[in-house]
Design a protein around this motif. Structure first.
Motif, PDB file in Angstrom:
ATOM      1  N   TYR A  23     -10.924  15.482  10.165  1.00 31.55           N
ATOM      2  CA  TYR A  23     -10.906  15.308   8.682  1.00 31.55           C
ATOM      3  C   TYR A  23     -11.884  14.043   8.423  1.00 31.55           C
ATOM      4  O   TYR A  23     -11.644  12.914   9.073  1.00 31.55           O
ATOM      5  CB  TYR A  23      -9.572  15.179   8.132  1.00 31.55           C
ATOM      6  CG  TYR A  23      -8.913  16.265   7.595  1.00 31.55           C
ATOM      7  CD1 TYR A  23      -9.365  16.881   6.379  1.00 31.55           C
ATOM      8  CD2 TYR A  23      -7.976  16.829   8.212  1.00 31.55           C
ATOM      9  CE1 TYR A  23      -8.581  17.930   5.885  1.00 31.55           C
ATOM     10  CE2 TYR A  23      -7.313  17.723   8.008  1.00 31.55           C
ATOM     11  CZ  TYR A  23      -7.498  18.432   6.646  1.00 31.55           C
ATOM     12  OH  TYR A  23      -6.904  19.877   6.563  1.00 31.55           O
TER      13      TYR A  23
ATOM     14  N   ASN B 255     -11.353  13.555   2.666  1.00 34.49           N
ATOM     15  CA  ASN B 255     -10.432  14.875   2.422  1.00 34.49           C
ATOM     16  C   ASN B 255     -11.151  16.256   2.819  1.00 34.49           C
ATOM     17  O   ASN B 255     -10.531  17.278   2.694  1.00 34.49           O
ATOM     18  CB  ASN B 255     -10.076  15.074   0.899  1.00 34.49           C
ATOM     19  CG  ASN B 255      -9.134  13.833   0.111  1.00 34.49           C
ATOM     20  OD1 ASN B 255      -8.193  13.415   1.115  1.00 34.49           O
ATOM     21  ND2 ASN B 255      -9.556  13.442  -0.881  1.00 34.49           N
ATOM     22  N   ASP B 256     -12.338  16.217   3.596  1.00 34.43           N
ATOM     23  CA  ASP B 256     -12.976  17.308   3.948  1.00 34.43           C
ATOM     24  C   ASP B 256     -12.775  17.697   5.491  1.00 34.43           C
ATOM     25  O   ASP B 256     -12.944  16.738   6.281  1.00 34.43           O
ATOM     26  CB  ASP B 256     -14.405  16.972   3.855  1.00 34.43           C
ATOM     27  CG  ASP B 256     -14.759  17.027   2.377  1.00 34.43           C
ATOM     28  OD1 ASP B 256     -14.209  17.681   1.459  1.00 34.43           O
ATOM     29  OD2 ASP B 256     -15.753  16.364   1.901  1.00 34.43           O
TER      30      ASP B 256
ATOM     31  N   CYS C 154     -13.906  18.781   8.563  1.00 35.21           N
ATOM     32  CA  CYS C 154     -15.373  19.040   8.985  1.00 35.21           C
ATOM     33  C   CYS C 154     -15.216  19.606  10.562  1.00 35.21           C
ATOM     34  O   CYS C 154     -14.591  19.458  11.157  1.00 35.21           O
ATOM     35  CB  CYS C 154     -15.998  17.868   9.158  1.00 35.21           C
ATOM     36  SG  CYS C 154     -15.991  17.092   7.394  1.00 35.21           S
TER      37      CYS C 154
ATOM     38  N   ALA D 179     -19.165  19.212   6.565  1.00 34.11           N
ATOM     39  CA  ALA D 179     -18.014  20.132   5.934  1.00 34.11           C
ATOM     40  C   ALA D 179     -18.013  21.288   5.677  1.00 34.11           C
ATOM     41  O   ALA D 179     -19.192  21.926   5.657  1.00 34.11           O
ATOM     42  CB  ALA D 179     -18.065  19.076   4.489  1.00 34.11           C
TER      43      ALA D 179
ATOM     44  N   SER E 238     -15.931  24.882   3.595  1.00 42.72           N
ATOM     45  CA  SER E 238     -15.654  25.190   2.441  1.00 42.72           C
ATOM     46  C   SER E 238     -17.024  25.606   1.709  1.00 42.72           C
ATOM     47  O   SER E 238     -16.961  25.475   0.397  1.00 42.72           O
ATOM     48  CB  SER E 238     -14.671  24.229   1.427  1.00 42.72           C
ATOM     49  OG  SER E 238     -13.785  23.837   1.990  1.00 42.72           O
TER      50      SER E 238
ATOM     51  N   ARG F 276     -21.096  14.578   6.510  1.00 43.63           N
ATOM     52  CA  ARG F 276     -20.057  13.594   6.247  1.00 43.63           C
ATOM     53  C   ARG F 276     -20.168  12.328   6.984  1.00 43.63           C
ATOM     54  O   ARG F 276     -19.709  11.333   6.654  1.00 43.63           O
ATOM     55  CB  ARG F 276     -18.648  14.213   5.846  1.00 43.63           C
ATOM     56  CG  ARG F 276     -18.641  15.129   4.798  1.00 43.63           C
ATOM     57  CD  ARG F 276     -18.678  14.628   3.550  1.00 43.63           C
ATOM     58  NE  ARG F 276     -17.389  14.086   3.243  1.00 43.63           N
ATOM     59  CZ  ARG F 276     -16.848  12.871   3.131  1.00 43.63           C
ATOM     60  NH1 ARG F 276     -17.810  11.811   3.373  1.00 43.63           N
ATOM     61  NH2 ARG F 276     -15.731  12.537   3.050  1.00 43.63           N
TER      62      ARG F 276
END
Length: 262
Positions: A178, A181-182, A184, A201, A203, A209
């Motif tokens: 993480y 909040n991502d 990765c 990341a 999603s 990131r």
């Protein structure tokens, strides 16, 4: 005035920042370890960069902030950390405003598709350079002619034919972490002179990131750690990319680097 310009352009170059973490080395086995073997280049790790690059190139208007922790190595080998921040407002293909700040300096680069401006608020010096190319072309132009690096310059290269992947000595997937909040995907790469890692990341929005770069051409192995925060839906006023000299600002000449006669 020439000396002032050269000093000013030196201030505007991106601070080389390097991260301060290293993995602990496992205890040595009882028997002598085998000679280290180079890790293979995993095609999926290379593809992850290409997928990320394609997504980055699809973003036309965005803001990205990078918080960087770097290392300065003293002559006795002791490492000192320092911090810097850069905020980039991007409106492709011809507009950028980059503001770089640290405790030591603040500098700005503004480009509106016609003129690139380099500005030092503390000294109130600025220089302008006529230019009409794209942002990726501007990155090369500033570096080659004036020795000035845009922060996060690789953002304009990933996803283009200029992105070089054949130079990897190794490329591997290293699991998940993480970042904020991502969740990765973590990848690690090795090439001549540097080891580097990237956290991308998931999603459906493969944004970088976190980036860690370790110089392997230096015995001290200084590192930089960059944490990137994104606003892919950012909007800007047209004036964001126009430079208006503040009261008392002094224009100086942007001195080009000497031509390479080699």
């Amino acid at each position: 005035m020439r000396r002032q310009a050269m000093a000013f352009l030196t201030l505007l170059t991106t601070v080389a920042v390097s991260p301060g973490w290293a993995q602990t080395t496992p205890a040595a086995p009882a028997s002598p370890p085998a000679a280290p073997q180079a890790q293979p280049v995993d095609p999926e790790a290379v593809q992850a960069l290409q997928t990320m690059g394609a997504y980055l190139q699809s973003l036309k208007r965005f803001q990205v902030t990078t918080d960087v922790t770097g290392e300065r190595v003293l002559s006795d080998g002791q490492k000192l950390q320092h911090n810097a921040r850069a905020v980039l407002d991007i409106d492709r293909p011809y507009h950028i405003r980059a503001v770089m700040t640290s405790a030591r300096s603040e500098r700005e680069i503004i480009y509106n598709g016609k003129t690139a401006t380099l500005y030092s608020p503390a000294q109130k010096y600025y220089a302008t350079v006529p230019y009409t190319g794209t942002l990726s072309q501007l990155v090369d132009e500033l570096r080659a002619r004036y020795g000035v690096d845009l922060p996060l310059a690789d953002l304009f290269v990933w996803g283009t034919p200029q992105a070089q992947t054949q130079q990897f000595e190794s490329a591997m997937y290293a699991g998940q972490d993480y970042i904020g909040n991502d969740l990765c995907d973590h990848y690690a790469y090795r090439q001549a002179g540097i080891d580097w890692q990237i956290w991308i990341a998931g999603s459906g929005k493969p944004l970088p990131r976190k980036i860690v770069v370790t110089r392997t051409d230096d015995e001290a192995r200084p590192q930089s750690v960059s944490i990137l925060t994104w606003r892919p839906d950012a909007s800007f006023k047209a004036s964001t990319f126009d430079f208006r000299p503040p009261d008392g600002a002094k224009k100086i000449e942007a001195v080009q680097l000497p031509a390479n006669k080699g």
